[in-house]
Scaffold this motif. Structure first.
Motif, PDB file in Angstrom:
ATOM      1  N   UNK A   1       8.165   0.844 -14.151  1.00 59.54           N
ATOM      2  CA  UNK A   1       8.615   1.217 -12.814  1.00 59.54           C
ATOM      3  C   UNK A   1       8.821   0.023 -11.884  1.00 59.54           C
ATOM      4  N   UNK A   2       8.055  -1.048 -12.100  1.00 59.72           N
ATOM      5  CA  UNK A   2       8.125  -2.167 -11.159  1.00 59.72           C
ATOM      6  C   UNK A   2       9.500  -2.841 -11.113  1.00 59.72           C
ATOM      7  N   UNK A   3      10.221  -3.036 -12.238  1.00 61.01           N
ATOM      8  CA  UNK A   3      11.578  -3.595 -12.086  1.00 61.01           C
ATOM      9  C   UNK A   3      12.493  -2.677 -11.276  1.00 61.01           C
TER      10      UNK A   3
ATOM     11  N   UNK B   1       0.830  -1.206   0.000  1.00 64.89           N
ATOM     12  CA  UNK B   1       0.000   0.000   0.000  1.00 64.89           C
ATOM     13  C   UNK B   1       0.865   1.257   0.000  1.00 64.89           C
ATOM     14  N   UNK B   2       1.939   1.241   0.786  1.00 68.05           N
ATOM     15  CA  UNK B   2       2.838   2.393   0.808  1.00 68.05           C
ATOM     16  C   UNK B   2       3.491   2.620  -0.549  1.00 68.05           C
ATOM     17  N   UNK B   3       3.913   1.532  -1.192  1.00 67.53           N
ATOM     18  CA  UNK B   3       4.529   1.648  -2.511  1.00 67.53           C
ATOM     19  C   UNK B   3       3.532   2.192  -3.523  1.00 67.53           C
ATOM     20  N   UNK B   4       2.293   1.720  -3.471  1.00 65.83           N
ATOM     21  CA  UNK B   4       1.268   2.210  -4.400  1.00 65.83           C
ATOM     22  C   UNK B   4       0.987   3.696  -4.171  1.00 65.83           C
ATOM     23  N   UNK B   5       0.908   4.111  -2.913  1.00 65.60           N
ATOM     24  CA  UNK B   5       0.666   5.521  -2.616  1.00 65.60           C
ATOM     25  C   UNK B   5       1.826   6.390  -3.094  1.00 65.60           C
ATOM     26  N   UNK B   6       3.046   5.884  -2.947  1.00 70.52           N
ATOM     27  CA  UNK B   6       4.213   6.643  -3.410  1.00 70.52           C
ATOM     28  C   UNK B   6       4.172   6.818  -4.922  1.00 70.52           C
ATOM     29  N   UNK B   7       3.908   5.715  -5.639  1.00 75.06           N
ATOM     30  CA  UNK B   7       3.879   5.789  -7.096  1.00 75.06           C
ATOM     31  C   UNK B   7       2.686   6.582  -7.607  1.00 75.06           C
TER      32      UNK B   7
ATOM     33  N   UNK C   1       2.840  10.544  -4.394  1.00 74.96           N
ATOM     34  CA  UNK C   1       4.064  11.252  -4.016  1.00 74.96           C
ATOM     35  C   UNK C   1       5.016  11.434  -5.194  1.00 74.96           C
ATOM     36  N   UNK C   2       5.168  10.417  -6.040  1.00 72.88           N
ATOM     37  CA  UNK C   2       6.099  10.519  -7.155  1.00 72.88           C
ATOM     38  C   UNK C   2       5.707  11.618  -8.135  1.00 72.88           C
ATOM     39  N   UNK C   3       4.432  11.716  -8.589  1.00 76.69           N
ATOM     40  CA  UNK C   3       4.100  12.826  -9.500  1.00 76.69           C
ATOM     41  C   UNK C   3       4.317  14.200  -8.880  1.00 76.69           C
ATOM     42  N   UNK C   4       4.085  14.339  -7.560  1.00 78.77           N
ATOM     43  CA  UNK C   4       4.247  15.643  -6.921  1.00 78.77           C
ATOM     44  C   UNK C   4       5.718  16.047  -6.806  1.00 78.77           C
ATOM     45  N   UNK C   5       6.586  15.097  -6.588  1.00 75.40           N
ATOM     46  CA  UNK C   5       7.998  15.404  -6.346  1.00 75.40           C
ATOM     47  C   UNK C   5       8.899  15.108  -7.541  1.00 75.40           C
ATOM     48  N   UNK C   6       8.321  14.708  -8.673  1.00 72.11           N
ATOM     49  CA  UNK C   6       9.141  14.292  -9.811  1.00 72.11           C
ATOM     50  C   UNK C   6      10.084  15.383 -10.301  1.00 72.11           C
ATOM     51  N   UNK C   7       9.666  16.661 -10.438  1.00 73.60           N
ATOM     52  CA  UNK C   7      10.638  17.671 -10.888  1.00 73.60           C
ATOM     53  C   UNK C   7      11.851  17.778  -9.969  1.00 73.60           C
ATOM     54  N   UNK C   8      11.638  17.648  -8.666  1.00 75.49           N
ATOM     55  CA  UNK C   8      12.740  17.787  -7.724  1.00 75.49           C
ATOM     56  C   UNK C   8      13.636  16.545  -7.713  1.00 75.49           C
ATOM     57  N   UNK C   9      13.049  15.369  -7.936  1.00 75.58           N
ATOM     58  CA  UNK C   9      13.868  14.166  -8.052  1.00 75.58           C
ATOM     59  C   UNK C   9      14.726  14.215  -9.312  1.00 75.58           C
ATOM     60  N   UNK C  10      14.134  14.678 -10.415  1.00 73.40           N
ATOM     61  CA  UNK C  10      14.910  14.842 -11.648  1.00 73.40           C
ATOM     62  C   UNK C  10      16.008  15.882 -11.441  1.00 73.40           C
ATOM     63  N   UNK C  11      15.676  16.945 -10.712  1.00 74.34           N
ATOM     64  CA  UNK C  11      16.678  17.981 -10.448  1.00 74.34           C
ATOM     65  C   UNK C  11      17.846  17.427  -9.635  1.00 74.34           C
TER      66      UNK C  11
END
Length: 357
Positions: A335-337, A21-27, A30-40
């Motif tokens: 993303x799963x691999x 459940x945590x992994x699903x919530x992150x993907x 959380x991932x779409x919200x923080x994607x620009x900063x992770x790419x940065x």
């Protein structure tokens, strides 16, 4: 003793469910919200070596070195995107110029296909003929409605693209600005992140991050290897079939195949159908055989290469791709691999204990 086993099983099942459940919530969120900063963060790590060179050899302030490197990176990426967009516009213009001639040839191709279907239906067993006639009529009805559906779909895509342009622009601007800030303040940022980690975890976390970097590099190498193999197969097949611009077409189809949504069948199957209906049996059958070979080789090599480069067993890589596709669609298949590699490396470095070694 028996209740303890049941309790441990329930606790383990609850931990697995909570982790999923945590992994699903992150993907999902959380991932779409923080994607620009992770790419940065990733881009700032890529720029660290030239920034360090400018600060040590040329004695530039870090903010100036980071600004120059970020600006150069943005210019290079913008030039690549503009070049790709120009090429796409050029190819689209050629297609639009040839579209009236292609549409004019559709009735003759449809008539040929209809005559071919009639001959096979008449030759079929009498018990199957009624079913085949109904199927042919339904297919003809859908084919007659296909141009309007394609037009509506194309209009919807254009509208969605125009609607998404402001959001895409905001995403790119945020990524570029975050890249500069991350690069300019990288030592302070890394020091802050390091202070948030308990001392007893720091060595293991450093080891885990190094292993993750190596695994991610291996995964990217695996995808690049698959793309090169697909390009070689397509180039050889096109040259044997006498296709004009074989190398350029092989590169374009290999690029399409690298996209999870598409694949070589997006190009080869319609192309083969047009060639068969036009009477060019050799080329049509050759394209079908080439599609089968490329698909078979990729299906056999992808789990093995992904596992070998990224450190996953082939069966685990295949399982991760299948489960990801079932859970999140095409994005999950990509993303799963990576998530499986992340979990494996966190387990191997001792940050998590997910199974018994």
């Amino acid at each position: 003793m028996q209740p303890d086993k049941h309790l441990r099983f329930l606790v383990t099942a609850a931990e697995v469910a909570l982790g999923g459940l945590t992994l699903w919530l992150i993907l999902r969120f959380l991932l779409p919200w923080t994607l620009p900063f992770l790419i940065a963060l990733a881009l700032s790590a890529l720029l660290e070596r030239p920034v360090r060179f400018l600060t040590t050899r040329l004695s530039l302030p870090r903010w100036a070195a980071a600004a120059g490197c970020t600006l150069l990176l943005v210019l290079l990426l913008s030039g690549a995107l503009l070049l790709a967009g120009w090429r796409l516009w050029y190819e689209t213009s050629l297609l639009l110029d040839r579209l009236p001639r292609l549409i004019a040839s559709l009735p003759s191709l449809g008539a040929q296909a209809e005559d071919w279907a009639y001959r096979y239906i008449i030759a079929a067993p009498p018990d199957l003929q009624d079913f085949l006639w109904d199927a042919l009529e339904a297919l003809l009805d859908r084919a007659s409605a296909l141009p309007a559906q394609l037009y509506d779909q194309a209009a919807a895509w254009v509208a969605a693209l125009l609607t998404a342009l402001p959001q895409v622009g905001l995403f790119l601007f945020t990524t570029a600005l975050a890249t500069y800030f991350s690069s300019a303040g990288r030592p302070a940022l890394l020091s802050f992140l390091r202070r948030q980690v308990p001392v007893r975890w720091r060595s293991r976390l450093h080891t885990g991050l190094e292993r993750l970097r190596s695994a991610l590099k291996g995964w990217m190498l695996a995808q690049g290897t698959l793309m090169l193999i697909t390009f070689g197969e397509l180039a050889a097949g096109f040259l044997l079939l006498g296709v004009e611009l074989a190398i350029l077409l092989a590169a374009l189809v290999a690029l399409v195949d690298a996209l999870p949504v598409f694949g070589t069948g997006t190009v080869l199957l319609p192309w083969a159908a047009v060639e068969l209906l036009s009477g060019r049996l050799w080329l049509g059958l050759g394209l079908l055989v080439l599609y089968g070979v490329v698909t078979l080789v990729r299906s056999l090599l992808e789990p093995k290469l992904t596992g070998a480069r990224a450190g996953l067993p082939p069966l685990a890589a295949l399982l991760a791709m299948y489960v990801g596709f079932q859970a999140l669609g095409v994005a999950g298949m990509v993303l799963s691999p990576l998530c499986a590699v992340l979990l494996k490396e966190l387990h191997d470095c001792g940050l998590l204990r997910l199974w018994r070694d």
